[in-house]
Design a protein around this motif. Structure first.
Motif, PDB file in Angstrom:
ATOM      1  N   THR A 138       0.839  -1.206   0.000  1.00 17.51           N
ATOM      2  CA  THR A 138       0.000   0.000   0.000  1.00 17.51           C
ATOM      3  C   THR A 138       0.873   1.254   0.000  1.00 17.51           C
ATOM      4  O   THR A 138       0.598   2.221  -0.719  1.00 17.51           O
ATOM      5  N   VAL A 139       1.940   1.237   0.808  1.00 22.68           N
ATOM      6  CA  VAL A 139       2.844   2.387   0.894  1.00 22.68           C
ATOM      7  C   VAL A 139       3.594   2.559  -0.421  1.00 22.68           C
ATOM      8  O   VAL A 139       3.723   3.680  -0.947  1.00 22.68           O
ATOM      9  N   ASN A 140       4.062   1.455  -0.968  1.00 22.91           N
ATOM     10  CA  ASN A 140       4.836   1.507  -2.210  1.00 22.91           C
ATOM     11  C   ASN A 140       4.016   2.119  -3.344  1.00 22.91           C
ATOM     12  O   ASN A 140       4.502   2.986  -4.097  1.00 22.91           O
ATOM     13  N   LEU A 141       2.748   1.718  -3.468  1.00 26.77           N
ATOM     14  CA  LEU A 141       1.922   2.242  -4.547  1.00 26.77           C
ATOM     15  C   LEU A 141       1.639   3.729  -4.348  1.00 26.77           C
ATOM     16  O   LEU A 141       1.631   4.503  -5.311  1.00 26.77           O
ATOM     17  N   ALA A 142       1.400   4.152  -3.115  1.00 33.27           N
ATOM     18  CA  ALA A 142       1.165   5.578  -2.862  1.00 33.27           C
ATOM     19  C   ALA A 142       2.374   6.403  -3.301  1.00 33.27           C
ATOM     20  O   ALA A 142       2.232   7.464  -3.932  1.00 33.27           O
ATOM     21  N   GLU A 143       3.570   5.923  -3.002  1.00 28.13           N
ATOM     22  CA  GLU A 143       4.780   6.655  -3.387  1.00 28.13           C
ATOM     23  C   GLU A 143       4.940   6.688  -4.901  1.00 28.13           C
ATOM     24  O   GLU A 143       5.305   7.721  -5.480  1.00 28.13           O
ATOM     25  N   PRO A 175      -4.085   2.924 -17.733  1.00 26.79           N
ATOM     26  CA  PRO A 175      -3.288   2.097 -16.814  1.00 26.79           C
ATOM     27  C   PRO A 175      -1.835   2.581 -16.743  1.00 26.79           C
ATOM     28  O   PRO A 175      -1.200   2.859 -17.772  1.00 26.79           O
ATOM     29  N   LEU A 176      -1.333   2.714 -15.511  1.00 29.05           N
ATOM     30  CA  LEU A 176       0.018   3.227 -15.291  1.00 29.05           C
ATOM     31  C   LEU A 176       0.996   2.078 -15.081  1.00 29.05           C
ATOM     32  O   LEU A 176       0.716   1.144 -14.329  1.00 29.05           O
ATOM     33  N   ARG A 177       2.124   2.177 -15.755  1.00 32.38           N
ATOM     34  CA  ARG A 177       3.219   1.236 -15.488  1.00 32.38           C
ATOM     35  C   ARG A 177       4.191   1.938 -14.552  1.00 32.38           C
ATOM     36  O   ARG A 177       4.818   2.929 -14.916  1.00 32.38           O
ATOM     37  N   LEU A 178       4.279   1.409 -13.327  1.00 26.37           N
ATOM     38  CA  LEU A 178       5.045   2.057 -12.277  1.00 26.37           C
ATOM     39  C   LEU A 178       6.223   1.199 -11.872  1.00 26.37           C
ATOM     40  O   LEU A 178       6.137  -0.038 -11.850  1.00 26.37           O
ATOM     41  N   ALA A 179       7.325   1.859 -11.556  1.00 28.40           N
ATOM     42  CA  ALA A 179       8.540   1.156 -11.173  1.00 28.40           C
ATOM     43  C   ALA A 179       8.291   0.289  -9.947  1.00 28.40           C
ATOM     44  O   ALA A 179       7.655   0.725  -8.972  1.00 28.40           O
ATOM     45  N   GLY A 180       8.772  -0.945  -9.990  1.00 30.67           N
ATOM     46  CA  GLY A 180       8.653  -1.838  -8.847  1.00 30.67           C
ATOM     47  C   GLY A 180       7.313  -2.532  -8.715  1.00 30.67           C
ATOM     48  O   GLY A 180       7.099  -3.290  -7.766  1.00 30.67           O
ATOM     49  N   ILE A 181       6.370  -2.268  -9.643  1.00 32.90           N
ATOM     50  CA  ILE A 181       5.056  -2.896  -9.608  1.00 32.90           C
ATOM     51  C   ILE A 181       4.866  -3.633 -10.931  1.00 32.90           C
ATOM     52  O   ILE A 181       4.913  -3.019 -12.005  1.00 32.90           O
ATOM     53  N   ALA A 182       4.645  -4.936 -10.861  1.00 31.05           N
ATOM     54  CA  ALA A 182       4.679  -5.781 -12.058  1.00 31.05           C
ATOM     55  C   ALA A 182       3.559  -5.453 -13.036  1.00 31.05           C
ATOM     56  O   ALA A 182       3.803  -5.295 -14.243  1.00 31.05           O
ATOM     57  N   GLU A 183       2.327  -5.351 -12.531  1.00 32.87           N
ATOM     58  CA  GLU A 183       1.180  -5.171 -13.409  1.00 32.87           C
ATOM     59  C   GLU A 183       0.808  -3.695 -13.535  1.00 32.87           C
ATOM     60  O   GLU A 183       1.017  -2.913 -12.607  1.00 32.87           O
ATOM     61  N   PRO A 184       0.242  -3.295 -14.682  1.00 35.18           N
ATOM     62  CA  PRO A 184      -0.259  -1.918 -14.810  1.00 35.18           C
ATOM     63  C   PRO A 184      -1.306  -1.621 -13.733  1.00 35.18           C
ATOM     64  O   PRO A 184      -2.098  -2.486 -13.361  1.00 35.18           O
TER      65      PRO A 184
END
Length: 663
Positions: A138-143, A175-184
């Protein structure tokens, strides 16, 4: 640096995490003296900090030019996602005003990411220095959302959106592709420019996605109608509507306000904020703003003009005396820096405010009887409670009806007013105690919320079991089932797509229940958590064997019963209906299954496993003379403790015992 100390236990909880990154300092570093730049950075952080704290959040840490804030940890907060978005909107506005007022050589900006979900909260660090923080995806996605958001934008994750989509305006992003998160990631931009300070109204633009006519409250609605009729005949007084969160206090009142007789009344509303304990007179400020038609964002001069119009129309003769105290209450003036009550403060000022509000209400009631609704009285600040006490007495001589909505168990706020009404006044008081819906009414509500679709009996029973007649809980459980794809509407039928018992407690409900748990002192909270591991029902001698030796168990249990979280029930039954104890056994039961679940899910996994192990050991010891009755219980606790060998042993024995019983 902090000294070494005992580490606080970790907790698992739903929370909302906000990252706000202030940009533009790099370009300003080339144009400002380092001391000037440092002062500016500190000023920005002070602005952000104040906004977050005022909305119930907590600063977790500063990371360079970024602030990480928490809503719902370390303290529970109702509507944490809403409060986080409110804070984000206020931060964006405040930084914009700073740019206008500070005349900087280059603009400062802010971009914000918000996400809600499960976090593990606790202290991290070494032996001599530890800090409280939260961790998890949850914290990682917020950042990551904060990093992806352009300057001036607020991005939120899917769970934050799901909890607030009826309160704010959003735009769904690609859909966002974010660093450290596998799926959009599906994310949303907040388009709303104004905060939503108050909880959703049962009617109006903020109508929830699931809708039902009012059910199961005919008697209470009739009582309110009859009381309104007496008000039209000049009989003032007080009606208190008391019930647990979600039981339908606001909905009942909203339906009552649609009755035809209300057209002959003047309805005024004072709403308390869950984060308003430190905001003096805040529900009365809300009352005046609503009555005067004042909108958020109006300049001071316009707010003052609206207040003056309200007062002069209500009582032209006494307007000159009423207006100055109320202007001070509202923090407005006819021109900047002008204050007719300059030098007046403390008790003298409060008395003037009390007298001015009393005169305004009495004047308003001369043209039409007044219904003054006090929403969420349990959240009122101390100054507002004092003013309310002073005003209530006017209902004895004027057609003014105070309708007070509150939850039970708040001794220093709403129950303070209840005691005042009971002990210090002779005014007419009627109490409406709202209980959970009866089973037939709960069935009607479920059918209404699902529309014309047929609901499978297993799903219906699960919803009723989890909600236990609380209308808001029914709605939230159904909403989470639909949002998470657990059920779907298909050809006039509701289909159950996966095991529904695995659905988590909705965050809206968890925040309410955690707030109640956090009113307990630490020993009682610890006992409540241990009890939640034992089960919905737990025997005194089992929990007595598990708690620490220095725990005053009976005092803790008394507090849990006083707060209406559990109740005591003596029984001669055991886990087997085929046997009876020789003497009655002290047994306790959680009043609500969701309370047990929230208390349980708040425990960190390692501690949870240890309590399960201690519970199994206690059952083996205390029930050795009839251990066969506890085979299933022991298999469950050893499984949850991670001791698979012992669990399998008791599972086999439980199967053999069942076969013998069936023979």
């Amino acid at each position: 640096m902090s000294e070494a100390r005992d580490q606080a236990p970790k907790q698992r909880r739903q929370a909302t995490v906000l990252f706000a990154d202030i940009s533009g300092f790099s370009s300003l570093a080339e144009r400002l003296d380092p001391e000037e730049l440092t002062d500016l950075v500190s000023r920005c952080f002070r602005i952000v900090e104040q906004i977050i704290l005022e909305r119930g959040g907590a600063i977790d840490k500063y990371i360079g030019d970024c602030v990480m804030a928490l809503f719902g940890a370390p303290r529970a907060l109702e509507d944490a996602p809403r409060q986080a978005i409110n804070a984000a909107i206020a931060i964006r506005d405040a930084i914009g005003r700073l740019n206008e007022s500070a005349h900087l050589p280059a603009h400062v900006g802010v971009h914000i990411g918000i996400n809600s979900g499960l976090v593990v909260a606790g202290e991290v660090g070494g032996e001599r220095h530890r800090d409280y923080t939260v961790m998890g995806s949850t914290v990682n996605l917020a950042e990551r959302l904060q990093s992806a958001a352009p300057t001036g934008c607020i991005y939120v994750g899917p769970d934050t959106y799901a909890e607030t989509c009826t309160m704010f305006e959003f735009r769904q992003l690609d859909p966002l592709r974010l660093a450290g998160i596998a799926e959009p990631v599906t994310a949303y931009e907040v388009l709303s420019r104004r905060e939503q300070l108050h909880r959703m109204r049962p009617h109006g633009r903020q109508l929830r996605r699931l809708v039902s006519p009012l059910v199961g409250r005919d008697r209470e609605l009739t009582l309110l109608r009859q009381r309104f009729e007496r008000l039209t005949q000049g009989e003032g007084g007080v009606v208190t509507i008391v019930g647990d969160a979600g039981v339908g206090k606001s909905r009942l009142l909203a339906e009552a306000c649609l009755l035809p007789i209300v057209e002959r009344l003047r309805l005024l509303e004072a709403r308390c904020l869950s984060v308003g304990r430190a905001l003096g007179f805040h529900p009365f400020v809300d009352l005046i703003e609503t009555a005067a038609g004042i909108s958020p964002g109006w300049p001071t001069s316009r707010r003052y003009a609206a207040l003056r119009k309200l007062v002069e129309e209500a009582d032209p003769e006494q307007a000159a005396e009423i207006l100055p105290p109320l202007a001070r209450l509202m923090g407005v003036a006819d021109e900047p820096g002008h204050d007719e009550l300059e030098g007046v403060s403390g008790d003298a000022l409060e008395k003037m405010i009390h007298r001015a509000m009393s005169r305004l209400l009495v004047a308003a009631s001369r043209t039409r009887p007044v219904v003054l609704v006090f929403e969420d009285l349990h959240w009122a600040d101390r100054s507002s409670l004092g003013l309310l006490q002073a005003l209530i007495d006017v209902a004895a001589a004027a057609p003014i009806l105070f309708v007070l909505l509150a939850r039970p168990g708040f001794e220093d706020t709403s129950e303070l007013i209840t005691r005042y009404l009971r002990e210090k006044t002779s005014i007419d008081v009627q109490t409406v105690a709202l209980a959970p819906l009866a089973a037939p009414d709960c069935d009607r509500l479920i059918d209404n919320l699902f529309g014309s679709a047929t609901v499978p009996p297993t799903l219906r029973d699960m919803i009723k079991r989890r909600s236990e007649g609380n209308p808001f809980y029914v709605e939230e459980v159904i909403r989470i089932l639909l949002d998470k794809g657990v059920v779907r509407r298909q050809h006039g039928q509701i289909e159950l797509l996966q095991e529904s018992e695995l659905v988590r407690v909705p965050a809206t409900i968890e925040g309410i229940l955690l707030a109640r748990i956090e009113q307990l002192d630490e020993p009682a909270r610890n006992v409540l958590q241990i009890a939640s591991v034992i089960g919905r029902r737990f025997y005194h001698r089992i929990i007595a064997d598990i708690v620490e030796a220095d725990c005053d168990l009976d005092a803790a249990l008394e507090q849990l019963m006083a707060k209406e979280l559990i109740f005591e029930r003596s029984t001669r039954g055991t886990s087997s209906r085929r046997r009876l104890l020789l003497a009655a056994e002290r047994q306790y039961v959680f009043k609500h299954a969701l309370m047990q679940q929230v208390a349980y899910e708040n425990i960190a996994l390692q501690r949870r496993r240890e309590i399960h192990r201690r519970c199994a050991v206690a059952v083996e010891k205390l029930f050795r003379d009839r251990i066969q009755d506890a085979y299933g219980m022991l298999a469950y606790h050893f499984t949850q403790a991670g001791e698979s060998t012992r669990a399998e042993e008791y599972l086999v024995k439980a199967g053999e015992e069942a076969a013998r019983a069936a023979a």
